[in-house]
Design a protein around this motif. Structure first.
Motif, mmCIF file in Angstrom:
data_model
loop_
_atom_site.group_PDB
_atom_site.id
_atom_site.type_symbol
_atom_site.label_atom_id
_atom_site.label_comp_id
_atom_site.label_asym_id
_atom_site.label_seq_id
_atom_site.Cartn_x
_atom_site.Cartn_y
_atom_site.Cartn_z
ATOM 1 N N GLY A 78 90.452 -86.364 -23.858
ATOM 2 C CA GLY A 78 89.877 -85.050 -23.583
ATOM 3 C C GLY A 78 90.682 -83.907 -24.160
ATOM 4 O O GLY A 78 90.145 -82.840 -24.432
ATOM 5 N N SER A 79 91.970 -84.130 -24.382
ATOM 6 C CA SER A 79 92.861 -83.099 -24.926
ATOM 7 C C SER A 79 93.130 -83.270 -26.418
ATOM 8 O O SER A 79 93.992 -82.602 -26.979
ATOM 9 N N HIS A 101 88.302 -82.176 -34.420
ATOM 10 C CA HIS A 101 87.168 -82.552 -35.251
ATOM 11 C C HIS A 101 86.651 -83.912 -34.810
ATOM 12 O O HIS A 101 87.293 -84.609 -34.036
ATOM 13 N N ASP A 102 85.483 -84.271 -35.309
ATOM 14 C CA ASP A 102 84.930 -85.597 -35.050
ATOM 15 C C ASP A 102 85.558 -86.585 -36.029
ATOM 16 O O ASP A 102 85.921 -86.221 -37.141
ATOM 17 N N LYS A 124 78.771 -83.330 -39.209
ATOM 18 C CA LYS A 124 77.878 -82.187 -38.969
ATOM 19 C C LYS A 124 76.419 -82.621 -39.025
ATOM 20 O O LYS A 124 75.585 -82.142 -38.258
ATOM 21 N N THR A 125 76.100 -83.539 -39.939
ATOM 22 C CA THR A 125 74.737 -84.057 -40.047
ATOM 23 C C THR A 125 74.350 -84.830 -38.791
ATOM 24 O O THR A 125 73.230 -84.694 -38.288
ATOM 25 N N VAL A 126 75.272 -85.629 -38.264
ATOM 26 C CA VAL A 126 75.010 -86.383 -37.028
ATOM 27 C C VAL A 126 74.776 -85.414 -35.869
ATOM 28 O O VAL A 126 73.828 -85.580 -35.089
ATOM 29 N N PRO A 137 75.093 -82.981 -28.405
ATOM 30 C CA PRO A 137 76.189 -83.924 -28.631
ATOM 31 C C PRO A 137 77.512 -83.390 -28.082
ATOM 32 O O PRO A 137 77.859 -82.235 -28.308
ATOM 33 N N GLU A 138 78.201 -84.211 -27.346
ATOM 34 C CA GLU A 138 79.513 -83.848 -26.801
ATOM 35 C C GLU A 138 80.641 -84.434 -27.642
ATOM 36 O O GLU A 138 81.610 -83.773 -27.939
#
Length: 152
Positions: A78-79, A101-102, A124-126, A137-138
């Motif tokens: 979470g951090s 970032h993802d 970003k597309t997802v 989306p989380e």
């Protein structure tokens, strides 16, 4: 690939950056959290909470429960201090916790090696596809399973 730049941290510098990141989020950096983080960062492949609990137990000379480690790992995810490889129920230290970032994971089905890559165009597309379907989306998790270059 549309990657972004960030500083990778290692060793004591990684621990220092992780501590700073956690404290900026309003959490305390306790001795146990430091031990769990250092154990996690010491693994070359994703590690389970049980692997980490065992490593911390050996270092401490006393038993550390996996449940305690799970709670700390949840805080770390979470951090942004750790990433969870969902398909393996395992964790990796984030070597750039000061960059949110993802992630995309490449997971070798043969040896278990997991490589983290960044491609903001894909993530970003997802996120956009999820929002287009009426879903907020989380935490997108993208994992690609296959064989690494060493196992081909």
């Amino acid at each position: 690939m549309h990657a972004h730049d960030h500083n990778e941290h290692h060793g004591s510098e990684l621990t220092r950056v992780a501590q700073t990141t956690l404290e900026k989020s309003g959490e305390q950096w306790t001795a146990m959290r430091e031990r769990v983080f250092e154990a996690l960062a010491g693994f070359e492949k994703p590690a389970s909470a049980y692997d980490i609990a065992e490593a911390v137990s050996k270092a401490e000379g006393r038993r550390v429960a996996a449940n305690s480690v799970y709670r700390i790992l949840d805080l770390f995810v979470g951090s942004n201090l750790a990433r969870r490889v969902e398909s393996a129920n395992a964790y990796m230290a984030n070597t750039h916790p000061d960059c949110l970032h993802d992630c995309i994971f490449l997971v070798c089905d043969n040896c278990g090696q997991t490589t983290h890559i960044d491609d903001d165009t894909i993530t970003k597309t997802v996120r956009a596809a999820a929002k287009g379907a009426g879903f907020q989306p989380e935490r997108p998790v993208i994992e690609v399973r296959g064989k690494c270059a060493d196992c081909e």
